[in-house]
Design a protein around this motif. Structure first.
Motif: not given
Length: 502
Positions: A457-462, A496-502, A425-440
């Protein structure tokens, strides 16, 4: 917040002392009956109160819940190796009866001809497929293009020629589509390929979450969700899965398995090592260092997962040690194992609760039948007891010799059979496309995993490193399911409304 969670969980158990559900999930017993679960939320008031914290730790550490446990305290499963007649709550006993040394006296190599063996194998397999698919009107085969699914396709062409084959293309490392297409075309079966779109697969998972009876985080679970939804939308009513033969054919160890077993020492590697620029950019270095932290038995489970230290940080309390302690259920069989291959076979059977659960839960959520013809007891027992050793594992660790010979009756060398890949499965693609949603989701489940937002937050860039993307995947699978149980009846809980999550 965590103390409150424990109090609520304990109150739930005390309030329902007689509620003890056991479900037989061994594929050898036929289709799984989830009806004892009923509507768990309505029965208990809220599923959140019945969640098993140690099982959540299992998911983060290994990608699945150690059997006989489940994500709920009051639900146990009788997976392969457990007697469904015993009480899974009080000292459950595991014993796997299909170790090579436990077989009846197998015939010598020259006692039966290959032609006779293959004729019996074909008849038993076709009979198994016919029994398993009875009542399925539009069967679909999950066809990887490898040995197991190619063998299954040969039998299906004989007894269910209307079967539709479906192959998943999960990443650019794979070569199975060409092999699968060739097999289907030569056998006269219809074939389709589904290219992985991680965002689409995740959206399908979120839509399925409220109907998914239990929880696993197997690394092919999103692929399975994608496939099951596709089959349902194309009018299919049943899935044929070619898993289940490894437990009795055997799983020879290869050089990489032995190296990883040597590296797995249960050490503590400082977090700063993984954060260094050199290591954090290298999947191989991260994987090797993570292996140093693992127990040898748990290293057999696939993928990169959270370390014990990380799991405790995610929970904000010590939980990982209780998860690791669950290995003791299998200690007797591991200690009695006659070889490294025998230990590997036990790990495969234990991990089967994840490999098969991903399909069982997705099929249940989509109201599809799911069958495993290779798990048929008649076929299994004949191969285990009556096939010579050299047709199971051949010289040099060649696996499934009988199956290879069966395929050779119909095809020349197949590329995917020669070089086995995996269900990716495209794990890196999932992280690129759904980071904000999972963070919410992480923000909304802080009562259970207060450290999850900080880790993300600490691993977003990795997350372009598959090692860290694999851990992101575990959170992406686990958090929305937990959230749906923490807020029962909230239709928008998993969107969730990910736009509400900083």
């Amino acid at each position: 917040m965590n103390a409150s969670l424990e109090q609520r969980s304990n109150a739930s158990v005390q309030a329902s002392p007689d509620r003890r559900i056991q479900i037989n999930t061994s594929p050898n017993a036929g289709e799984v009956d989830f009806s004892p679960l009923g509507d768990h939320r309505d029965d208990l008031g809220q599923d959140f109160a019945a969640l098993d914290l140690v099982s959540v730790a299992d998911l983060l550490r290994n990608g699945f819940v150690y059997p006989p446990h489940s994500i709920y305290r009051d639900v146990k499963i009788a997976a392969t190796g457990f007697d469904p007649q015993q009480d899974m709550y009080e000292h459950p006993r595991f014993h796997f009866a299909f170790q090579a040394e436990l077989a009846h006296s197998r015939p010598p190599a020259d006692a039966i001809s290959d032609d006779e063996l293959l004729a019996i194998y074909n008849q038993l397999l076709c009979d198994s497929v016919k029994r398993a698919t009875a009542g399925i009107h539009s069967p679909w085969l999950l066809q990887s293009g490898g040995k197991d699914s190619t063998t299954m396709a040969i039998a299906l062409a004989q007894v269910r020629p209307e079967t539709q084959c479906l192959t998943y293309l999960g990443g650019n490392e794979e070569d199975e589509v060409a092999s699968a297409q060739l097999v289907a075309r030569e056998l006269g079966l219809r074939h389709q390929a589904l290219v992985c779109d991680p965002g689409r697969a995740y959206d399908r998972y979120l839509a399925m979450v409220p109907r998914t009876p239990l929880l696993t985080a197997d690394f092919a679970a999103l692929s399975y969700v994608d496939l099951a939804t596709e089959i349902y939308q194309n009018g299919g009513d049943g899935i044929i899965d070619a898993l289940g033969s490894d437990q009795y054919f055997g799983v020879p160890l290869h050089r990489q398995d032995r190296i990883l077993a040597i590296l797995a020492r249960g050490l503590r590697v400082p977090k700063s090592v993984f954060n260094s620029r050199l290591v954090s950019r290298s999947f191989r270095l991260c994987f090797a260092l993570a292996t140093l932290q693992m127990h040898e038995f748990e290293r057999y489970f696939p993928g990169s997962r959270f370390s014990d230290t990380e799991v405790d940080e995610l929970f904000g309390q010590q939980v990982a040690a209780q998860s690791r302690k669950r290995m003791e259920t299998f200690r007797s069989d591991i200690s009695a194992a006659a070889s490294a291959e025998a230990v590997r076979r036990i790990s495969l059977v234990v991990g089967e609760s994840a490999h098969l659960a991903k399909g069982m839960y997705a099929a249940k959520a989509m109201s599809l039948r799911l069958v495993y013809p290779f798990a048929d007891p008649r076929l299994r027992d004949w191969i285990f007891n009556d096939v010579p050793n050299d047709r199971l594992i051949g010289p040099g660790g060649v696996n499934k010799v009988l199956m290879r010979n069966y395929i050779a009756q119909h095809f020349e060398q197949l590329p995917y059979v020669m070089s086995k890949g995996c269900f990716r499965f495209d794990l890196r693609g999932l992280a690129r496309q759904r980071f904000e949603q999972v963070h919410a989701f992480a923000m909304q489940t802080r009562a259970l995993l207060p450290g999850a937002p900080r880790w993300l937050e600490a691993h977003h860039s990795r997350l372009d490193n598959k090692y860290f993307a694999s851990k992101f995947y575990l959170l992406a699978m686990t958090l929305p399911w937990l959230l749906s149980r923490m807020h029962p009846g909230a239709a928008a809980a998993v969107t969730p409304d990910v736009s509400a999550v900083s």
